[in-house]
Each structure stands twice: as C-alpha cells, then as structure tokens.
Design a protein around this motif. Sequence first.
Motif, short mmCIF file in Angstrom:
data_model
loop_
_atom_site.label_atom_id
_atom_site.label_comp_id
_atom_site.label_asym_id
_atom_site.label_seq_id
_atom_site.Cartn_x
_atom_site.Cartn_y
_atom_site.Cartn_z
N PHE A 16 -0.29 -3.79 11.71
CA PHE A 16 -0.54 -2.43 11.26
C PHE A 16 -1.49 -2.39 10.08
CE2 PHE A 16 3.68 -2.49 13.26
CZ PHE A 16 3.38 -1.71 14.35
N ASP A 17 -1.80 -3.58 9.50
CA ASP A 17 -2.85 -3.64 8.48
C ASP A 17 -4.22 -3.42 9.12
OD1 ASP A 17 -1.12 -4.09 6.42
OD2 ASP A 17 -1.39 -6.25 6.38
N TRP A 18 -4.30 -3.79 10.39
CA TRP A 18 -5.58 -3.75 11.08
C TRP A 18 -5.71 -2.51 11.97
CZ3 TRP A 18 -8.40 -7.34 8.91
CH2 TRP A 18 -7.76 -8.46 8.38
N HIS A 19 -4.63 -2.11 12.56
CA HIS A 19 -4.67 -0.97 13.48
C HIS A 19 -3.50 -0.05 13.14
CE1 HIS A 19 -5.44 1.39 17.03
NE2 HIS A 19 -4.20 1.21 17.45
N SER A 55 2.08 7.86 8.98
CA SER A 55 1.45 6.62 9.39
C SER A 55 2.04 5.55 8.47
CB SER A 55 -0.07 6.70 9.23
OG SER A 55 -0.43 6.68 7.85
N THR A 56 1.57 4.33 8.58
CA THR A 56 2.07 3.29 7.68
C THR A 56 1.43 3.39 6.31
OG1 THR A 56 0.41 1.70 8.43
CG2 THR A 56 2.52 1.73 9.61
N ARG A 57 0.61 4.40 6.10
CA ARG A 57 -0.06 4.59 4.81
C ARG A 57 0.31 5.92 4.14
NH1 ARG A 57 -2.44 -0.36 3.69
NH2 ARG A 57 -3.09 -1.26 5.67
N ARG A 98 1.23 8.94 -0.56
CA ARG A 98 0.73 7.60 -0.25
C ARG A 98 1.91 6.64 -0.40
NH1 ARG A 98 -4.08 5.97 0.56
NH2 ARG A 98 -5.00 7.81 -0.45
N LEU A 99 2.30 6.01 0.70
CA LEU A 99 3.51 5.20 0.73
C LEU A 99 3.33 3.87 0.00
CD1 LEU A 99 4.52 5.85 4.45
CD2 LEU A 99 5.38 7.01 2.40
N THR A 100 4.37 3.48 -0.73
CA THR A 100 4.39 2.19 -1.41
C THR A 100 5.21 1.23 -0.57
OG1 THR A 100 4.27 3.31 -3.56
CG2 THR A 100 4.97 1.01 -3.55
N LEU A 101 4.55 0.28 0.11
CA LEU A 101 5.22 -0.61 1.04
C LEU A 101 4.70 -2.03 0.89
CD1 LEU A 101 4.85 1.60 4.25
CD2 LEU A 101 6.96 1.27 2.98
N SER A 102 5.60 -2.99 1.06
CA SER A 102 5.19 -4.38 1.16
C SER A 102 4.66 -4.60 2.58
CB SER A 102 6.37 -5.31 0.89
OG SER A 102 7.35 -5.16 1.92
N ASP A 103 4.05 -5.75 2.83
CA ASP A 103 3.57 -6.04 4.18
C ASP A 103 4.70 -6.00 5.19
OD1 ASP A 103 0.98 -6.30 3.31
OD2 ASP A 103 1.03 -8.50 3.20
N LYS A 108 7.57 -3.07 9.53
CA LYS A 108 8.80 -2.47 10.05
C LYS A 108 8.61 -0.99 10.33
CE LYS A 108 13.76 -2.19 9.00
NZ LYS A 108 14.82 -2.54 8.01
N LEU A 109 7.95 -0.28 9.39
CA LEU A 109 7.70 1.15 9.60
C LEU A 109 6.78 1.36 10.79
CD1 LEU A 109 7.90 4.11 8.76
CD2 LEU A 109 6.05 3.70 7.12
#
Length: 224
Positions: A16-19, A55-57, A98-103, A108-109
């Motif tokens: 999800f870092d890429w897509h 989204s994951t962001r 803006r979500l604060t998430l670790s990798d 997981k999200l």
Amino acid sequence: MFQNVDGDSAPSRSPFDWHDVRFIGAAAGRYALPDRRADDTGKVAVYACRLCSISTRIAVIVGPVVGKEGETVTAHFDDFGILRGKICRKLQSGFAVRLTLSDAERNKLGGKIVWQKKKVHEQVPDKREHKRILPRDPRTILTLADGTQMPCFVIDISQSGVAISAEIWPGLGTPMAVGKLVGRVVRYLDVGFALQFIQLQEPGQLEILMAPPAGIAEESGAVG
C-alpha cells in the motif's frame, strides 16, 4: 524482498506504500480531539461522526465539531478500528485527517479497506416500530428554548425522534428543535443524546424538516 543497487536484501515494504486503495462510503463512528479538555476533570469529549472516505493516507470525516488544521484527532470505526492523525484541511462538509501509521499499521488498514470494498452487506429487516435512517447530510442546527443556536450532527432519525451529537449535554426533558423538528431530551447516548418529537413525522419529510433554516448553516458553519 527487494534488492538494492548493491544486491543486498532490503526490508520489504507494504504494497500500500506503492499502490494506495480507497473506500468511499458511509460508516458510523466516533471521534475525539484529545488536545481539548472538556472540563476541569481533564475528560475529553467524544462525538458521533460519519466516515465519508478513507485511504491508507487520508480519512474524510463529518462531525459536529471541527478542530484547527494540525489538531490531533482520534477516531474509531467498527470496520477500520482506531485511527489517529492530524487535521490537514477543513472541508465544507467536515474535515480531512492525515493518518499517522507505521508501515505495519498501514498494511493492516489497507487490507481492511480492500475487504470492506469487497464485502457483501446483507439487508437485515428493521423490526423497530419506527425505522431509523441515516440522513444524507447529517449537519444541521440545534435551537434551544432561549433562542441559542449551535451546529449539531444527526446520528440517525426516525418518525418519532432523533439522536444528536453536539457540544452540549442538556438535562432530560429539555425542549429544543433540530432544524424545524421540535422535541425533548429523553435519554443519553455514549456520544450524545436522543430527542423524542412532540408528534410523529412523515418519513418523507424528515430530511427536509431537519435541515437548517436557509442561510443559517452558512452563517454559523454548521459543522465547522
């Protein structure tokens, strides 16, 4: 595993870092602005809200109280769990976080979002006497007996009453109006309170009557 230019193994990264993936749809939840303290006890107020997209962001949320850009938000939605982040912009209908998430958390999200997009929702008949609906626009104006007006968030509404989240905690029996709908406070909720209307309403008129009076929403900023 990915290879770097020297041929060494590099740590794997979330796909999800890429897509990125996105879910657009209504989901009920609750949120708090931890930087604010409700009273001398140090308790933080919790409000009802609706997730519009995620989204994951970024998450877009509608609720009764909007903080400033940069203010911390903690929210919870059954399908996505606890989300934390900072308000990155205020919108006409709410605010974006803006979500604060670790990798690992982002991964997981992302999986939850993909699952939610694919999940088939079963239609369960509502057996309550008066069916509750989620209004398309939950923002409106609450008017107290002394004429005070403030923005509020409609959690759900039926022919006989409405559930509200706002920056007040009125006493049981307190009369007030939600838009043009008049009622009294009959019970408390975890994130607000419920009003019982003084008379039953026509289902097709509920969203029209709960809407803020013309011009007032713009002047007061009905959720922000």
